[in-house]
Design a protein around this motif. Structure first.
Motif, short mmCIF file in Angstrom:
data_model
loop_
_atom_site.label_atom_id
_atom_site.label_comp_id
_atom_site.label_asym_id
_atom_site.label_seq_id
_atom_site.Cartn_x
_atom_site.Cartn_y
_atom_site.Cartn_z
N ASN A 31 0.86 -1.19 0.00
CA ASN A 31 0.00 0.00 0.00
C ASN A 31 0.89 1.24 0.00
O ASN A 31 1.81 1.35 0.82
CB ASN A 31 -0.90 -0.01 1.25
CG ASN A 31 -1.99 1.04 1.20
OD1 ASN A 31 -1.72 2.23 1.08
ND2 ASN A 31 -3.23 0.60 1.30
N LYS A 32 0.61 2.17 -0.88
CA LYS A 32 1.45 3.36 -1.01
C LYS A 32 1.37 4.27 0.23
O LYS A 32 2.23 5.12 0.43
CB LYS A 32 1.06 4.16 -2.25
CG LYS A 32 -0.37 4.70 -2.23
CD LYS A 32 -0.69 5.47 -3.50
CE LYS A 32 -2.12 6.00 -3.49
NZ LYS A 32 -2.37 6.93 -2.36
N ASP A 33 0.32 4.08 1.04
CA ASP A 33 0.16 4.90 2.24
C ASP A 33 0.84 4.29 3.47
O ASP A 33 0.97 4.96 4.50
CB ASP A 33 -1.32 5.12 2.55
CG ASP A 33 -2.01 5.99 1.51
OD1 ASP A 33 -1.33 6.90 0.96
OD2 ASP A 33 -3.20 5.78 1.24
N PHE A 34 1.26 3.02 3.38
CA PHE A 34 1.95 2.40 4.50
C PHE A 34 3.37 2.98 4.60
O PHE A 34 3.95 3.39 3.60
CB PHE A 34 2.05 0.89 4.32
CG PHE A 34 0.74 0.15 4.47
CD1 PHE A 34 -0.45 0.82 4.67
CD2 PHE A 34 0.71 -1.24 4.40
CE1 PHE A 34 -1.65 0.15 4.81
CE2 PHE A 34 -0.49 -1.93 4.54
CZ PHE A 34 -1.67 -1.24 4.74
N LYS A 35 3.91 2.97 5.80
CA LYS A 35 5.28 3.42 5.99
C LYS A 35 6.13 2.30 6.56
O LYS A 35 5.63 1.43 7.27
CB LYS A 35 5.35 4.64 6.93
CG LYS A 35 4.70 5.89 6.36
CD LYS A 35 5.09 7.14 7.14
CE LYS A 35 6.55 7.49 6.95
NZ LYS A 35 6.90 7.83 5.55
#
Length: 220
Positions: free
Chosen positions: A127-131
């Motif tokens: 997911n592009k929003d995960f860090k």
């Protein structure tokens, strides 16, 4: 005269009932979490500084005003890590519906192999929003312990200075739990996986969402 007295009594009864109902409504407690280990008093997190997948500093301030789901894992993990991150991706929209300020954080327990570049590629796959975050063991271990997690290298790591002949096939034992940090930057709860013989330990998404909603509601 009697009618007047009965009227006054009736009026007082109605008033008392209304006040009682109001008090019950005001003091009614929200249902507690059923599956997670929910701390009655959130646990403080000592000052720390990690590095994110973009090479930027990540510290306590990045936890404030957010609900953070923290998972300790690593990119070479064969099963638990990818399954857990994929499951979190499946329910991410629901998590952000419950709390728009939700964030998912992967903390690598394998800093020797997990560079920032590798973590950026890995976490972006889910997911592009995960860090994704990293630090050397001298910072990482006390941070993990502070959050109630532990990890261990299954074979001796070779230092960077003595990289020749290093064993790159080692495993890292780590928890499959998720740590929930509240918007005050404190540990609010721990979601533990379900253990079944012969199966990968995973957290039930429906149970996670159910308790997540209750914990967020109780905080407000």
């Amino acid at each position: 005269m009697k009618k007047i007295i009965y009227g006054i009594i009736a009026l007082l009864s109605i008033s008392a009932g209304a006040v009682g109902f109001h008090l019950i409504k005001q003091t009614k407690q929200l249902p507690p979490a059923e599956y997670a280990l929910h701390y009655q008093q959130a646990r403080p997190i000592a000052a720390f500084t990690l590095t994110d997948e973009l090479g930027q500093s990540f510290n306590n301030s990045q936890l404030l005003d957010k609900w953070s789901l923290v998972f300790f894992g690593y990119t070479s993990c064969p099963d638990v890590c990818p399954i857990t991150l994929q499951n979190l991706n499946f329910i991410y929209d629901e998590l952000t519906t419950i709390a728009s300020n939700s964030q998912v954080l992967l903390v690598s327990v394998d800093p020797k192999r997990d560079t920032t570049e590798k973590l950026a590629q890995y976490i972006g796959y889910f997911n592009k929003d995960f860090k994704a975050l990293r630090a050397e063991h001298d910072v990482l271990f006390p941070f993990a312990r502070n959050l109630g997690m532990m990890y261990a290298i299954t074979s001796k790591e070779v230092s960077k200075e003595n990289a020749e002949g290093a064993d790159e096939s080692y495993w890292v034992d780590h928890s499959s739990s998720l740590v929930l940090i509240n918007p005050a930057g404190k540990v609010a709860a721990i979601f533990k996986p379900e253990q079944e013989v012969g199966a990968v330990p995973i957290i039930d998404n429906e149970k996670l969402l159910s308790d997540y909603q209750k914990i967020v509601a109780l905080y407000q």
